[in-house]
Design a protein around this motif. Sequence first.
Motif, PDB file in Angstrom:
ATOM      1  N   SER A  75       0.904  -1.340  -0.206  1.00 23.25           N
ATOM      2  CA  SER A  75      -0.004  -0.153   0.106  1.00 23.25           C
ATOM      3  C   SER A  75       0.929   1.206  -0.141  1.00 23.25           C
ATOM      4  N   GLU A  76       0.406   2.274  -0.615  1.00 19.93           N
ATOM      5  CA  GLU A  76       1.156   3.540  -0.381  1.00 19.93           C
ATOM      6  C   GLU A  76       0.890   4.037   0.937  1.00 19.93           C
ATOM      7  N   GLU A  77       1.810   4.989   1.346  1.00 25.87           N
ATOM      8  CA  GLU A  77       1.398   5.585   2.815  1.00 25.87           C
ATOM      9  C   GLU A  77       0.234   6.491   2.835  1.00 25.87           C
ATOM     10  N   VAL A  78      -0.707   6.610   3.662  1.00 32.49           N
ATOM     11  CA  VAL A  78      -1.658   7.068   3.995  1.00 32.49           C
ATOM     12  C   VAL A  78      -1.936   7.381   5.557  1.00 32.49           C
ATOM     13  N   ASN A  79      -2.071   8.713   5.993  1.00 37.22           N
ATOM     14  CA  ASN A  79      -2.112   9.391   7.162  1.00 37.22           C
ATOM     15  C   ASN A  79      -0.900   8.492   8.059  1.00 37.22           C
ATOM     16  N   GLY A  80       0.335   8.473   7.670  1.00 37.76           N
ATOM     17  CA  GLY A  80       1.488   7.897   8.144  1.00 37.76           C
ATOM     18  C   GLY A  80       1.657   6.505   8.439  1.00 37.76           C
ATOM     19  N   ILE A  81       0.523   5.620   7.601  1.00 36.04           N
ATOM     20  CA  ILE A  81       0.839   4.181   8.049  1.00 36.04           C
ATOM     21  C   ILE A  81       0.806   3.591   6.544  1.00 36.04           C
ATOM     22  N   ARG A  82       1.365   2.365   6.444  1.00 37.58           N
ATOM     23  CA  ARG A  82       1.617   1.822   5.113  1.00 37.58           C
ATOM     24  C   ARG A  82       1.702   0.221   5.334  1.00 37.58           C
ATOM     25  N   ILE A  83       1.654  -0.595   4.083  1.00 41.89           N
ATOM     26  CA  ILE A  83       2.008  -1.848   4.397  1.00 41.89           C
ATOM     27  C   ILE A  83       3.048  -1.909   3.161  1.00 41.89           C
ATOM     28  N   GLU A  84       4.240  -2.692   3.787  1.00 38.24           N
ATOM     29  CA  GLU A  84       5.556  -2.954   2.917  1.00 38.24           C
ATOM     30  C   GLU A  84       5.005  -4.117   1.983  1.00 38.24           C
ATOM     31  N   LYS A  85       5.797  -3.854   0.663  1.00 42.80           N
ATOM     32  CA  LYS A  85       5.545  -4.823  -0.311  1.00 42.80           C
ATOM     33  C   LYS A  85       5.692  -6.406   0.136  1.00 42.80           C
ATOM     34  N   THR A  86       4.856  -7.114   0.101  1.00 45.92           N
ATOM     35  CA  THR A  86       4.996  -8.556   1.039  1.00 45.92           C
ATOM     36  C   THR A  86       4.476  -9.652  -0.078  1.00 45.92           C
ATOM     37  N   SER A  87       5.189 -10.475  -0.436  1.00 45.33           N
ATOM     38  CA  SER A  87       4.705 -11.655  -1.463  1.00 45.33           C
ATOM     39  C   SER A  87       4.490 -12.927  -0.643  1.00 45.33           C
ATOM     40  N   LEU A  88       3.196 -13.398  -0.960  1.00 45.40           N
ATOM     41  CA  LEU A  88       2.657 -14.606  -0.261  1.00 45.40           C
ATOM     42  C   LEU A  88       1.961 -15.412  -1.080  1.00 45.40           C
ATOM     43  N   ALA A  89       2.122 -16.842  -1.060  1.00 52.16           N
ATOM     44  CA  ALA A  89       1.594 -18.061  -1.582  1.00 52.16           C
ATOM     45  C   ALA A  89       0.013 -18.024  -1.410  1.00 52.16           C
ATOM     46  N   LEU A  90      -0.720 -18.167  -2.414  1.00 56.27           N
ATOM     47  CA  LEU A  90      -2.295 -18.588  -2.417  1.00 56.27           C
ATOM     48  C   LEU A  90      -2.209 -19.917  -2.726  1.00 56.27           C
TER      49      LEU A  90
END
Length: 894
Positions: free
Chosen positions: A70-85
């Motif tokens: 996710s992009e940073e919004v209001n100071g918080i974000r999700i770093e790029k993460t790869s997961l198996a589905l």
Amino acid sequence: MKNNILLYLLGLILLVGCNKDEENKYISFALDTEHNSVEGSFVQGAELLSNCQASISYVNAVGGTATFSSEEVNGIRIEKTSLALDDKAGTVKLRITGVPVELGIMYLPVTVEYMGYQYETTVSVVIFEDTDPSGSIEFKMETTPITNMKSTVEIPFTVLPTMAAVTASELQGLNVKITQDLNTGQGVVALTPTAELLSGTLEITASFGARTPVVKEISVNAFAEGEGTAESPYKISDADGLNKLKFGLDKVFILTDDIEVEANWTPVGTTEAPFVGILDGDDHRITYHINAPTNDSQAFFGTIGAGAEVKNLNFSGEVTGRNIVAGVAASSAVALENCNADNVLVKGENNLAVLIASGEEKDSRILTIGKDFPTLINITVGETSASELLDVLPMDIYMNVLKNETNADVSYNTSDGKITADITNGDFASGDITVELKLAETGSGFNIISLPKTITIASKKMNEGGDGSEASPYIVADGEQLAAMMTNAPSSYIVLQNDIQLAGEWAMIGEFTGDLDGKGYTVTGLKINAKDANSGFVKTNKGTIHDLKFVDVDVAATKSFGTIAGINQGTIRDIEVSGKIVSTNTGDLLGGIVGDNLAQGVIENCYVNLDMTATCGMVGGIAGRNKGTGGVAIVRNCTSEGTLTVTGSKTRIAGVVGRGEGPDLIKGCLSSMTITATTSGANGVGGIFGANNNNDMKIEECMFTGSVKSGNDVGGIAGVGVNVLNCLVENASVSNTVSGSNGNAAGICGTNKKYATNCIVRNTEISGVVGTSKAISGINGNYQNNGTTKGCVVESATIKGAKVQRISAINPATVSSNTGAPLADNWTYNVTLLDGNNEDISSSAIDDAAGLDGGTVSQAQMTQSWYQSIGFDMNVWEWKDGKLTLKNVGYKRK
């Protein structure tokens, strides 16, 4: 709230991605925004803790890996993460980092990259205010240990500040649900055990902003006592506890009571994950049952690994499996200690044992039945008895005759291992006997029994002579002899003596590895009711079947099917087939000669004239699929005539081969079939070939003179083709006909994955549905994998549609994903372009040998030398009656 509410109203986005993959299947991956959520404490100005997570829901995954960020919004974000589905539907948890800036409700946008496409979703986050960041958290909750846990336990709690987040760690086999009232700080932690629960410590954490989190620990145990160690084993008293063995393969268990398991038992441990723990029965008894007659490796334990201990146990019950079946373990690397399974009735096809059926510590006596177990005892005319080797070890087993409809005396000799049928008493009638084999007549081993086996006893000449060798093949003269020799001598040389009329339904041969020489004779009346997968005259051919005609074939199939062979890994040549095939299989694979032509499989010089109707995909007049994985699969110099009609939204359909999946070759084949697959969703349909999934196959020197109609990608040679060289479409019709079709129609390939070189489309009509966004073109439609068109000619053709081109729908050099070589040296003569209203728009074409419409050439210019100048090979083509045609194409009927 002191600050303005930061509200990113991105809405609830449910973005569904639909995509055609290389196999022309459709996926519909979706992000289920409605069920997204967050957990943890989100407080203005406080660094987010590790328990601050977003739960992102998805459906219709097809495996593989997805990347979330996710992009940073209001100071918080999700770093790029790869997961198996790994699952089709599920939820992934992603850590949220940063320091919230403003109070209120916000929507954090999440981007997901999956299977080459980008999707978006949102998750709502509430940012709270902490007026006393240096304060403490009050967290009250009972932490009494929970033992013998079998149902949901609810634990109330109270927390201050009331908005503090209460989260739980993960514990295998335990589902945790936390409900909380943010106004009062009161809530409930509900713990629900699953079958996988053993024991462990659950951490419940209360957190709020920068305040020090408070952690409560609760000990949870599915057993009344024990920790699964040698010093403190888990104590098992019932079937639920016994089932925990499967989830504690390295733990230590001890029985405290006799246990009877009512449900069908699933073996504990596999080859990949064996049982390596300890099970001490303490002289108790386990009664269980397994009913899995089609499954291998059936026993209480599937696999016991090195280092394990199984001791002081008695077993009772019944186990039915197929191959490798025993009372205690299908396989074990260690010996059992003080164990008994004489009261377990063990049944199966092969490799049956009292305690252990395979592995380093297998039983010394195992009931083993060889591949040459007799299916026929033939008493030659004039004789009164006959014997066959039973092919069973050990030889000193007990044979019990369950059924005898022949009046023959049947006996077994343990000294030489032979079964004998004697008709001295008279009143003999050919028929079947049913026998079962026991490891011992009495005592230990009496409980080890083979599943019933049928042996035919007959008194008739099985053949007219020969010994089955290449020098002296078995000679057969009628349908009964043909069936008997194919069944009982499938690795021998067999020849026909004359034409044969079959009676009744054909009993399919399992695997043929010999040589069947039809000598050009005709077999009439082959009738097959194919209810098993990969059915046919033989199910699997690894030998050679040749020089034989099948007339009036009558097939009803509900599974994958090929008239001569369901699967071919040998050679099928000089075969003719005529008649009808009706398939109601809703899966895949149907072929006029072969269903699945695998690596090293060769089909050549074959001819079909069939009326084929089907509800399945992967359908071909000659072969349903060429799958040369590990080696080339070949279809060569074959001809298909008749009709092929496929209903339903099926794909990969053609006059010769429906599907290609390896280093395959289709060469010198001719089809004049009328092919119809016009249901919406039908896709990848061609006069010669349907669709492929790689760049290794080749389609060369093939010709189509029939009619092909499809709902989507359709071509005179291939719906989706690759490496097309020296092919001819003449006096043919190619069209996509379903309203709203979004596929391509083209003279050679609807979609081309590599190249189309030196191909000719002549005297052919190519048409598409009015309103389609795809072009209708003379040679190729779309391109993938660096495809291109070079040195091709369209002559005396009509091309009709809303968007029409004489040569190519698009320029392959402009394909963004797989840029191909530019178009080059493509020519047309006497090509009429019609729009959707049948208006002649031929004048709109732009003459350009390297363009979408190709260059224009006159009939006088189209000489043999001119064709040679643009690359045509006169070793393949010949100049005949003023035009170029293929020298050697199709089956030359004898």
